[in-house]
Motif scaffolding. Structure first.
Motif, PDB file in Angstrom:
ATOM      1  N   GLY A 182       1.711  -5.443   7.952  1.00 16.32           N
ATOM      2  CA  GLY A 182       1.552  -4.204   8.708  1.00 16.32           C
ATOM      3  C   GLY A 182       2.872  -3.523   9.034  1.00 16.32           C
ATOM      4  N   VAL A 183       3.872  -3.677   8.171  1.00 18.32           N
ATOM      5  CA  VAL A 183       5.170  -3.050   8.405  1.00 18.32           C
ATOM      6  C   VAL A 183       5.532  -2.145   7.231  1.00 18.32           C
ATOM      7  N   VAL A 184       6.283  -1.096   7.539  1.00 19.65           N
ATOM      8  CA  VAL A 184       6.750  -0.185   6.502  1.00 19.65           C
ATOM      9  C   VAL A 184       7.882  -0.851   5.740  1.00 19.65           C
ATOM     10  N   VAL A 185       7.742  -0.910   4.422  1.00 14.19           N
ATOM     11  CA  VAL A 185       8.752  -1.502   3.555  1.00 14.19           C
ATOM     12  C   VAL A 185       9.766  -0.449   3.146  1.00 14.19           C
ATOM     13  N   LEU A 242       6.197   9.710   1.633  1.00 17.38           N
ATOM     14  CA  LEU A 242       5.445   8.653   0.970  1.00 17.38           C
ATOM     15  C   LEU A 242       5.867   7.350   1.637  1.00 17.38           C
ATOM     16  N   VAL A 243       4.908   6.596   2.137  1.00 13.62           N
ATOM     17  CA  VAL A 243       5.184   5.372   2.879  1.00 13.62           C
ATOM     18  C   VAL A 243       4.611   4.177   2.118  1.00 13.62           C
ATOM     19  N   SER A 293       0.848  -1.189   0.000  1.00 13.33           N
ATOM     20  CA  SER A 293       0.000   0.000   0.000  1.00 13.33           C
ATOM     21  C   SER A 293       0.883   1.238   0.000  1.00 13.33           C
ATOM     22  N   TRP A 294       0.462   2.240  -0.767  1.00 15.77           N
ATOM     23  CA  TRP A 294       1.166   3.522  -0.842  1.00 15.77           C
ATOM     24  C   TRP A 294       0.314   4.575  -0.179  1.00 15.77           C
TER      25      TRP A 294
END
Length: 89
Positions: free
Chosen positions: A39-42, A31-32, A11-12
């Motif tokens: 459920g973790v930031v890539v 931008l994440v 997801s962006w």
């Protein structure tokens, strides 16, 4: 997870960097990219203007083949969609 925790959907989302707002300065927009089921930031990248350049740069860093990409409708300029399709093959 049954699949060993493999990332299937990313997801962006545009967010503000936590703790970056000061009384005289606005929060830093970033931008994440998040691995949806984990459920973790890539990955994340600071944004300028509308964030399109940050999004295009992140596309080069994240393997998309075989993954779903979830974005807000505001993140669908033609250049970005074409790059997602190309990188997802």
């Amino acid at each position: 997870a049954e699949d060993g925790g493999a990332v299937r959907v990313v997801s962006w989302d545009a967010q503000s960097r936590r703790g970056s707002q000061r009384s005289e300065r606005a929060a830093v927009p970033v931008l994440v990219v998040t691995a949806q089921q984990l459920g973790v930031v890539v990955q994340q990248r600071a944004m300028e203007d509308d964030g399109l350049e940050a999004a295009l740069a992140l596309l080069e860093e994240i393997p998309l083949a075989g993954k779903g990409v979830r974005v807000d409708a505001g993140w669908l300029p033609r250049r970005l969609v074409e790059r997602v399709v190309k990188r997802g093959r």
